[in-house]
Design a protein around this motif. Structure first.
Motif, PDB file in Angstrom:
ATOM      1  N   ASP A  63      -5.794 -13.604  24.611  1.00 39.91           N
ATOM      2  CA  ASP A  63      -7.204 -13.216  24.705  1.00 39.91           C
ATOM      3  C   ASP A  63      -7.388 -11.771  25.135  1.00 39.91           C
ATOM      4  O   ASP A  63      -8.516 -11.280  25.193  1.00 39.91           O
ATOM      5  N   GLU A  64      -6.276 -11.054  25.414  1.00 44.27           N
ATOM      6  CA  GLU A  64      -6.359  -9.684  25.900  1.00 44.27           C
ATOM      7  C   GLU A  64      -5.683  -8.673  24.977  1.00 44.27           C
ATOM      8  O   GLU A  64      -5.599  -7.493  25.312  1.00 44.27           O
ATOM      9  N   ILE A  65      -5.184  -9.131  23.827  1.00 47.42           N
ATOM     10  CA  ILE A  65      -4.506  -8.186  22.935  1.00 47.42           C
ATOM     11  C   ILE A  65      -5.499  -7.178  22.376  1.00 47.42           C
ATOM     12  O   ILE A  65      -6.700  -7.442  22.272  1.00 47.42           O
ATOM     13  N   GLY A  66      -4.980  -6.006  22.046  1.00 52.43           N
ATOM     14  CA  GLY A  66      -5.838  -4.947  21.516  1.00 52.43           C
ATOM     15  C   GLY A  66      -5.109  -4.102  20.493  1.00 52.43           C
ATOM     16  O   GLY A  66      -3.928  -4.331  20.181  1.00 52.43           O
ATOM     17  N   VAL A  67      -5.778  -3.117  20.000  1.00 53.51           N
ATOM     18  CA  VAL A  67      -5.221  -2.254  18.954  1.00 53.51           C
ATOM     19  C   VAL A  67      -3.934  -1.596  19.425  1.00 53.51           C
ATOM     20  O   VAL A  67      -3.010  -1.362  18.632  1.00 53.51           O
ATOM     21  N   GLU A  68      -3.840  -1.306  20.723  1.00 55.42           N
ATOM     22  CA  GLU A  68      -2.659  -0.604  21.235  1.00 55.42           C
ATOM     23  C   GLU A  68      -1.367  -1.363  20.956  1.00 55.42           C
ATOM     24  O   GLU A  68      -0.307  -0.752  20.765  1.00 55.42           O
ATOM     25  N   GLN A  69      -1.408  -2.693  20.923  1.00 47.68           N
ATOM     26  CA  GLN A  69      -0.195  -3.465  20.624  1.00 47.68           C
ATOM     27  C   GLN A  69       0.192  -3.409  19.142  1.00 47.68           C
ATOM     28  O   GLN A  69       1.296  -3.831  18.775  1.00 47.68           O
ATOM     29  N   PHE A  70      -0.704  -2.902  18.316  1.00 44.96           N
ATOM     30  CA  PHE A  70      -0.449  -2.847  16.873  1.00 44.96           C
ATOM     31  C   PHE A  70      -0.474  -1.424  16.323  1.00 44.96           C
ATOM     32  O   PHE A  70      -0.411  -1.232  15.109  1.00 44.96           O
ATOM     33  N   GLN A  71      -0.532  -0.466  17.215  1.00 40.12           N
ATOM     34  CA  GLN A  71      -0.569   0.922  16.762  1.00 40.12           C
ATOM     35  C   GLN A  71       0.707   1.290  16.027  1.00 40.12           C
ATOM     36  O   GLN A  71       0.687   2.055  15.057  1.00 40.12           O
TER      37      GLN A  71
ATOM     38  N   GLY B 104     -13.275 -24.169  28.750  1.00 42.19           N
ATOM     39  CA  GLY B 104     -12.500 -23.006  29.164  1.00 42.19           C
ATOM     40  C   GLY B 104     -11.409 -22.668  28.169  1.00 42.19           C
ATOM     41  O   GLY B 104     -11.181 -21.487  27.857  1.00 42.19           O
ATOM     42  N   ILE B 105     -10.733 -23.684  27.671  1.00 40.88           N
ATOM     43  CA  ILE B 105      -9.697 -23.444  26.664  1.00 40.88           C
ATOM     44  C   ILE B 105     -10.327 -22.948  25.366  1.00 40.88           C
ATOM     45  O   ILE B 105      -9.815 -22.030  24.719  1.00 40.88           O
ATOM     46  N   ARG B 106     -11.438 -23.535  24.987  1.00 40.22           N
ATOM     47  CA  ARG B 106     -12.144 -23.046  23.790  1.00 40.22           C
ATOM     48  C   ARG B 106     -12.482 -21.564  23.942  1.00 40.22           C
ATOM     49  O   ARG B 106     -12.305 -20.776  23.010  1.00 40.22           O
ATOM     50  N   GLN B 107     -12.979 -21.181  25.110  1.00 36.02           N
ATOM     51  CA  GLN B 107     -13.377 -19.787  25.314  1.00 36.02           C
ATOM     52  C   GLN B 107     -12.176 -18.852  25.226  1.00 36.02           C
ATOM     53  O   GLN B 107     -12.286 -17.743  24.688  1.00 36.02           O
ATOM     54  N   PHE B 108     -11.028 -19.304  25.740  1.00 38.22           N
ATOM     55  CA  PHE B 108      -9.809 -18.498  25.628  1.00 38.22           C
ATOM     56  C   PHE B 108      -9.518 -18.184  24.165  1.00 38.22           C
ATOM     57  O   PHE B 108      -9.236 -17.030  23.798  1.00 38.22           O
ATOM     58  N   TRP B 109      -9.601 -19.210  23.323  1.00 39.95           N
ATOM     59  CA  TRP B 109      -9.277 -19.008  21.910  1.00 39.95           C
ATOM     60  C   TRP B 109     -10.398 -18.294  21.166  1.00 39.95           C
ATOM     61  O   TRP B 109     -10.142 -17.567  20.186  1.00 39.95           O
ATOM     62  N   ILE B 110     -11.626 -18.451  21.605  1.00 37.28           N
ATOM     63  CA  ILE B 110     -12.716 -17.654  21.042  1.00 37.28           C
ATOM     64  C   ILE B 110     -12.464 -16.174  21.322  1.00 37.28           C
ATOM     65  O   ILE B 110     -12.587 -15.319  20.429  1.00 37.28           O
ATOM     66  N   ASP B 111     -12.070 -15.865  22.548  1.00 38.91           N
ATOM     67  CA  ASP B 111     -11.790 -14.473  22.914  1.00 38.91           C
ATOM     68  C   ASP B 111     -10.612 -13.923  22.118  1.00 38.91           C
ATOM     69  O   ASP B 111     -10.595 -12.740  21.759  1.00 38.91           O
TER      70      ASP B 111
END
Length: 427
Positions: A110-118, A155-162
């Motif tokens: 839920d915290e990944i961003g563009v920086e991990q795929f640059q 809560g688990i749903r929200q994790f995967w939504i994020d």
């Protein structure tokens, strides 16, 4: 004559033979050269990813075989992919899953961003290989009971939504960097092994979760949202929340791309028969060209009747500009680079065969009610010299002709992949 001379002579004869049927080979090859197959990254490492949890694949997925040499890092995977692309004629794309980011430390989904795929974005720019993307709703502790976006726990749903929201932003960044839309495909494994008491409630939760993910309108020239159905999976044999009917309705009502996977239906069903119907109601299709053997086993794509039918439907329906062609198989029983080459070359070969049909003549026979001539001409096409045109296309594209590519794979195996040793490869 040299081999090149033989290829040229055979091509010239084939061109004349196709011309006698009213087919312009040059036009067919030009159209083929504009088609970019989205090659799936996960064939190269058995869907392990680079989160530092190799060997934890599960939640409805399994890879069989233990052929040595799987990629263990992003650098190794990119090296393997570059060899594979050199064996395939034309310019093609790469389909990445979210678990293939380059993670300097622990980063949850839920915290990944563009920086991990640059690193992938930079590589794609340098190699002129455009990217597609997928959220990864599997192989995670919050998916261990087989549910993610349809989970009963908010809560688990929200994790995967994020996670889905984060992946859409990554896909949009990829699309902006490459100047064309990154197709971002959503597949979730949610379902029950045994008969559920309520089929309705999980589907309501899934629809609401997807709506939350897609709430922000992102530019369609940067990313296209696709949703993928499935009949059943390991651990969800009796009920899959995201069925074909669910996602067909969702894609129509939300104006999304519908993904049809060749292995995600009953063994007697084929996706070739669904293409023209679905495209009456959805804007575009994403096809995961795979080969299911009795179930969704994702075998390497071969030159099968159904593969040819899929490509024929795309061409006969004039859908090339509305269909995104991707691959989806993972086979650890054979050399992984060879699997990419075999599958992608077969997909292109089948598309070329469809482009070399006398389509307008067949349509005319049909309009006139001359079904005898239609069938006769379709059958005659099966022995037309496709191989000669294909060999010419490979040679003119700088790709190996015939089985020459296999020697290049063997050399790469001897020089590079044979030295890799990873006991975590699933057997």
């Amino acid at each position: 004559m040299s081999n090149s001379s033989q290829v040229r002579a055979a091509f010239e004869l084939a061109t004349e033979q196709y011309a006698s049927q009213g087919v312009d080979v040059t036009t067919a090859l030009e159209r083929l050269s504009r088609v970019a197959i989205s090659v799936h990254c996960w064939q190269g490492d058995d869907v392990a990813g680079f989160e530092g949890q190799a060997g934890t694949l599960g939640d409805g997925l399994a890879v069989t075989g233990n052929y040595p040499g799987r990629a263990r890092t992003a650098s190794e995977l990119r090296s393997d992919l570059e060899i594979a692309y050199s064996l395939i004629p034309g310019k093609h794309r790469l389909n990445l899953h979210a678990i293939y980011g380059e993670f300097a430390g622990p980063v949850d989904r839920d915290e990944i961003g563009v920086e991990q795929f640059q690193g992938w974005i930079d590589w794609s720019r340098d190699r002129n290989i455009d990217l597609d993307f997928n959220p990864s709703y599997f192989s995670h502790s919050k998916a261990s009971d087989g549910f993610t976006l349809a989970h009963a726990d908010a809560g688990i749903r929200q994790f995967w939504i994020d996670h889905g929201i984060a992946c859409r932003k990554i896909a949009a960044a990829m699309g902006a960097a490459q100047g064309n839309a990154c197709v971002n495909n959503f597949w979730v494994p949610d379902g029950y092994k045994d008969t559920p008491a309520s089929r309705k409630a999980p589907r309501e939760r899934l629809a609401n979760s997807l709506d939350a993910i897609f709430a922000e309108q992102l530019p369609r020239h940067q990313t296209l949202d696709a949703v993928e159905c499935k009949l059943f999976g390991i651990g969800s044999e009796s009920y899959v929340v995201g069925s074909h009917e669910f996602y067909l309705g969702y894609a129509i009502s939300r104006n999304k791309v519908l993904c049809l996977d060749a292995g995600h239906f009953h063994p007697t069903e084929v996706i070739s028969d669904k293409i023209s119907s679905a495209l009456m109601y959805v804007p575009e299709l994403l096809l995961h060209v795979s080969r299911g053997v009795r179930w969704d086993s994702d075998h390497v794509v071969t030159y099968s009747d159904e593969l040819q039918s899929i490509m024929q439907e795309i061409v006969r329906g004039e859908f090339l500009d509305r269909v995104h062609i991707g691959l989806d198989f993972f086979d650890a029983s054979i050399n992984r680079v060879a699997a990419w080459a075999i599958g992608t070359r077969n997909a292109l070969k089948a598309l070329l065969a469809a482009l070399l049909e006398p389509t307008e003549t067949l349509r005319r026979f049909e309009r006139e009610g001359d079904l005898t001539a239609r069938l006769a001409l379709m059958e005659e096409q099966k022995t037309m010299p496709l191989g000669a045109v294909w060999n010419h296309y490979c040679e003119s594209s700088g790709a190996p002709v015939g089985a020459e590519w296999l020697e290049k794979v063997r050399q790469y195996e001897n020089d590079v992949t044979a030295s890799r040793c990873d006991a975590s490869v699933m057997a």
